[in-house]
Scaffold this motif. Structure first.
Motif, PDB file in Angstrom:
ATOM      1  N   SER A 264       0.829  -1.212   0.000  1.00 31.64           N
ATOM      2  CA  SER A 264       0.000   0.000   0.000  1.00 31.64           C
ATOM      3  C   SER A 264       0.860   1.256   0.000  1.00 31.64           C
ATOM      4  O   SER A 264       0.572   2.226  -0.703  1.00 31.64           O
ATOM      5  CB  SER A 264      -0.923  -0.001   1.220  1.00 31.64           C
ATOM      6  N   VAL A 265       1.941   1.235   0.790  1.00 37.35           N
ATOM      7  CA  VAL A 265       2.840   2.387   0.844  1.00 37.35           C
ATOM      8  C   VAL A 265       3.538   2.583  -0.496  1.00 37.35           C
ATOM      9  O   VAL A 265       3.635   3.708  -1.007  1.00 37.35           O
ATOM     10  CB  VAL A 265       3.864   2.211   1.984  1.00 37.35           C
TER      11      VAL A 265
ATOM     12  N   LEU B 147      12.181   4.794   5.947  1.00 35.11           N
ATOM     13  CA  LEU B 147      12.636   6.104   6.415  1.00 35.11           C
ATOM     14  C   LEU B 147      12.537   7.145   5.298  1.00 35.11           C
ATOM     15  O   LEU B 147      12.179   8.303   5.547  1.00 35.11           O
ATOM     16  CB  LEU B 147      14.076   6.012   6.925  1.00 35.11           C
ATOM     17  N   LYS B 148      12.820   6.719   4.059  1.00 39.85           N
ATOM     18  CA  LYS B 148      12.682   7.638   2.923  1.00 39.85           C
ATOM     19  C   LYS B 148      11.226   8.042   2.730  1.00 39.85           C
ATOM     20  O   LYS B 148      10.915   9.222   2.494  1.00 39.85           O
ATOM     21  CB  LYS B 148      13.214   6.971   1.651  1.00 39.85           C
ATOM     22  N   GLU B 149      10.299   7.069   2.846  1.00 40.09           N
ATOM     23  CA  GLU B 149       8.875   7.374   2.705  1.00 40.09           C
ATOM     24  C   GLU B 149       8.397   8.282   3.834  1.00 40.09           C
ATOM     25  O   GLU B 149       7.558   9.169   3.616  1.00 40.09           O
ATOM     26  CB  GLU B 149       8.056   6.077   2.694  1.00 40.09           C
ATOM     27  N   LEU B 150       8.919   8.070   5.037  1.00 41.51           N
ATOM     28  CA  LEU B 150       8.569   8.954   6.156  1.00 41.51           C
ATOM     29  C   LEU B 150       9.034  10.377   5.874  1.00 41.51           C
ATOM     30  O   LEU B 150       8.310  11.350   6.143  1.00 41.51           O
ATOM     31  CB  LEU B 150       9.215   8.450   7.449  1.00 41.51           C
ATOM     32  N   TRP B 151      10.245  10.502   5.329  1.00 50.09           N
ATOM     33  CA  TRP B 151      10.755  11.832   4.995  1.00 50.09           C
ATOM     34  C   TRP B 151       9.881  12.488   3.938  1.00 50.09           C
ATOM     35  O   TRP B 151       9.592  13.679   4.003  1.00 50.09           O
ATOM     36  CB  TRP B 151      12.194  11.723   4.503  1.00 50.09           C
TER      37      TRP B 151
ATOM     38  N   PRO C  51      -3.663  10.287   6.921  1.00 51.44           N
ATOM     39  CA  PRO C  51      -2.198  10.394   7.040  1.00 51.44           C
ATOM     40  C   PRO C  51      -1.654   9.704   8.288  1.00 51.44           C
ATOM     41  O   PRO C  51      -0.542   9.178   8.271  1.00 51.44           O
ATOM     42  CB  PRO C  51      -1.970  11.914   7.099  1.00 51.44           C
ATOM     43  N   GLY C  52      -2.451   9.715   9.370  1.00 48.19           N
ATOM     44  CA  GLY C  52      -1.991   9.073  10.597  1.00 48.19           C
ATOM     45  C   GLY C  52      -1.758   7.589  10.415  1.00 48.19           C
ATOM     46  O   GLY C  52      -0.788   7.026  10.938  1.00 48.19           O
ATOM     47  N   PHE C  53      -2.636   6.928   9.657  1.00 45.03           N
ATOM     48  CA  PHE C  53      -2.478   5.501   9.398  1.00 45.03           C
ATOM     49  C   PHE C  53      -1.224   5.237   8.564  1.00 45.03           C
ATOM     50  O   PHE C  53      -0.508   4.256   8.789  1.00 45.03           O
ATOM     51  CB  PHE C  53      -3.698   4.939   8.675  1.00 45.03           C
ATOM     52  N   LYS C  54      -0.970   6.112   7.598  1.00 49.33           N
ATOM     53  CA  LYS C  54       0.212   5.923   6.763  1.00 49.33           C
ATOM     54  C   LYS C  54       1.483   6.089   7.580  1.00 49.33           C
ATOM     55  O   LYS C  54       2.429   5.291   7.452  1.00 49.33           O
ATOM     56  CB  LYS C  54       0.210   6.919   5.601  1.00 49.33           C
ATOM     57  N   THR C  55       1.520   7.107   8.436  1.00 45.51           N
ATOM     58  CA  THR C  55       2.683   7.313   9.300  1.00 45.51           C
ATOM     59  C   THR C  55       2.894   6.124  10.222  1.00 45.51           C
ATOM     60  O   THR C  55       4.020   5.655  10.408  1.00 45.51           O
ATOM     61  CB  THR C  55       2.508   8.597  10.130  1.00 45.51           C
TER      62      THR C  55
ATOM     63  N   ALA D 167       1.877   3.048   9.690  1.00 48.77           N
ATOM     64  CA  ALA D 167       2.317   1.916   8.873  1.00 48.77           C
ATOM     65  C   ALA D 167       3.807   2.003   8.563  1.00 48.77           C
ATOM     66  O   ALA D 167       4.532   0.999   8.618  1.00 48.77           O
ATOM     67  CB  ALA D 167       1.512   1.866   7.573  1.00 48.77           C
ATOM     68  N   LEU D 168       4.292   3.199   8.260  1.00 47.97           N
ATOM     69  CA  LEU D 168       5.708   3.380   7.960  1.00 47.97           C
ATOM     70  C   LEU D 168       6.573   3.125   9.196  1.00 47.97           C
ATOM     71  O   LEU D 168       7.640   2.515   9.100  1.00 47.97           O
ATOM     72  CB  LEU D 168       5.956   4.788   7.421  1.00 47.97           C
ATOM     73  N   LEU D 169       6.105   3.575  10.359  1.00 51.04           N
ATOM     74  CA  LEU D 169       6.846   3.309  11.594  1.00 51.04           C
ATOM     75  C   LEU D 169       6.885   1.807  11.881  1.00 51.04           C
ATOM     76  O   LEU D 169       7.893   1.283  12.377  1.00 51.04           O
ATOM     77  CB  LEU D 169       6.205   4.056  12.765  1.00 51.04           C
ATOM     78  N   PHE D 170       5.792   1.121  11.567  1.00 53.48           N
ATOM     79  CA  PHE D 170       5.739  -0.330  11.723  1.00 53.48           C
ATOM     80  C   PHE D 170       6.775  -0.998  10.819  1.00 53.48           C
ATOM     81  O   PHE D 170       7.483  -1.920  11.239  1.00 53.48           O
ATOM     82  CB  PHE D 170       4.325  -0.807  11.381  1.00 53.48           C
ATOM     83  N   LEU D 171       6.881  -0.525   9.574  1.00 58.88           N
ATOM     84  CA  LEU D 171       7.858  -1.081   8.645  1.00 58.88           C
ATOM     85  C   LEU D 171       9.283  -0.765   9.083  1.00 58.88           C
ATOM     86  O   LEU D 171      10.197  -1.576   8.878  1.00 58.88           O
ATOM     87  CB  LEU D 171       7.609  -0.540   7.234  1.00 58.88           C
TER      88      LEU D 171
END
Length: 254
Positions: free
Chosen positions: A33-34, A103-107, A183-187, A189-193
């Protein structure tokens, strides 16, 4: 063949393998999904379905190459008396890739819209699918080794993978919608990854963690974010009820 699945012991093993594959599938759906967010909207569904299909095919391929997968557990070399096997190298490399990608997606989430749109243009569907298969192979390594330790019956393993694929297809669109809409769910999810990437690297260095803690933290974070969304919607309804004129004016302005 049917007699195999009707045996009580085989049914218990199938249920365990199915649960293992479903948990693995959730990790994959989050990552898929990300990644699909980087594609144009009209390509996302196709990329998501192709990604799931390729992930399932890669997992079945690993099952049919059991002897090769098991050989990866043999030490290849040692550093400071710490042995490293092929599996360890795959875990370290795959974990590093997942960590860097997350980390790149979080940035990118915290950068401006111009950079985000540019990243979507640069992302190609072939590159996204290649990344999905690569990360899924890393995720699958431990599950295949665990499955081999539980049973030598390849049909049971393949059936569990195919059954979990049905769950992945049914859940993928909803998870993708939530990741895109909130956006909160995406953030989260990225932290989970990020945590999964760090954990994979740690396992490559023979530092073992209980993954249950990671999944519990993820579930708790999802619960908090869900409560936050529900509370926000409730406050919006109350505001519309108390100040209907202002809400109507806001709609007209839009």
């Amino acid at each position: 063949m049917l007699d195999l699945f009707l045996q009580p012991e085989a049914m218990m093993i199938f249920a365990t393998l199915f649960a293992l594959e479903v948990v693995l599938g959730v990790d994959n759906i989050v990552f898929i999904s990300v990644l699909c967010e980087r594609l144009p909207e009209h390509q996302r569904k196709l990329a998501r379905n192709l990604g799931i299909a390729l992930a399932v095919a890669a997992r079945i391929g690993l099952v049919f190459s059991i002897s090769w997968v098991m050989s990866l557990t043999q030490p290849l070399f040692s550093i400071a008396r710490a042995p490293f096997s092929g599996r360890d190298l795959i875990m370290i490399g795959g974990g590093a890739f997942l960590l860097a990608k997350s980390l790149k997606e979080l940035w990118m989430c915290f950068s401006d819209d111009h950079h985000q749109e540019a990243s979507k243009v640069r992302a190609g569907i072939a590159l996204v699918l290649l990344q999905i298969v690569a990360v899924d192979a890393v995720f699958s390594m431990d599950s295949v080794i665990t499955a081999v330790g539980m049973t030598s019956e390849v049909p049971l393993m393949v059936a569990a993978i195919l059954a979990s694929a049905v769950v992945m297809v049914l859940c993928a669109e909803k998870i993708n919608d939530y990741v895109s809409r909130y956006p909160g769910f995406k953030t989260l999810a990225l932290l989970f990854l990020v945590m999964l990437g760090a954990m994979l690297m740690a396992e490559g260095f023979e530092i073992h963690f209980n993954k249950g803690y990671v999944y519990f933290a993820m579930a708790f974070g999802l619960l908090i974010e869900t409560c936050h969304i529900l509370l926000k919607k409730r406050n919006q309804k109350v505001f519309r009820r108390i100040y209907p004129q202002q809400c109507g004016w806001a709609v007209k302005v839009k």
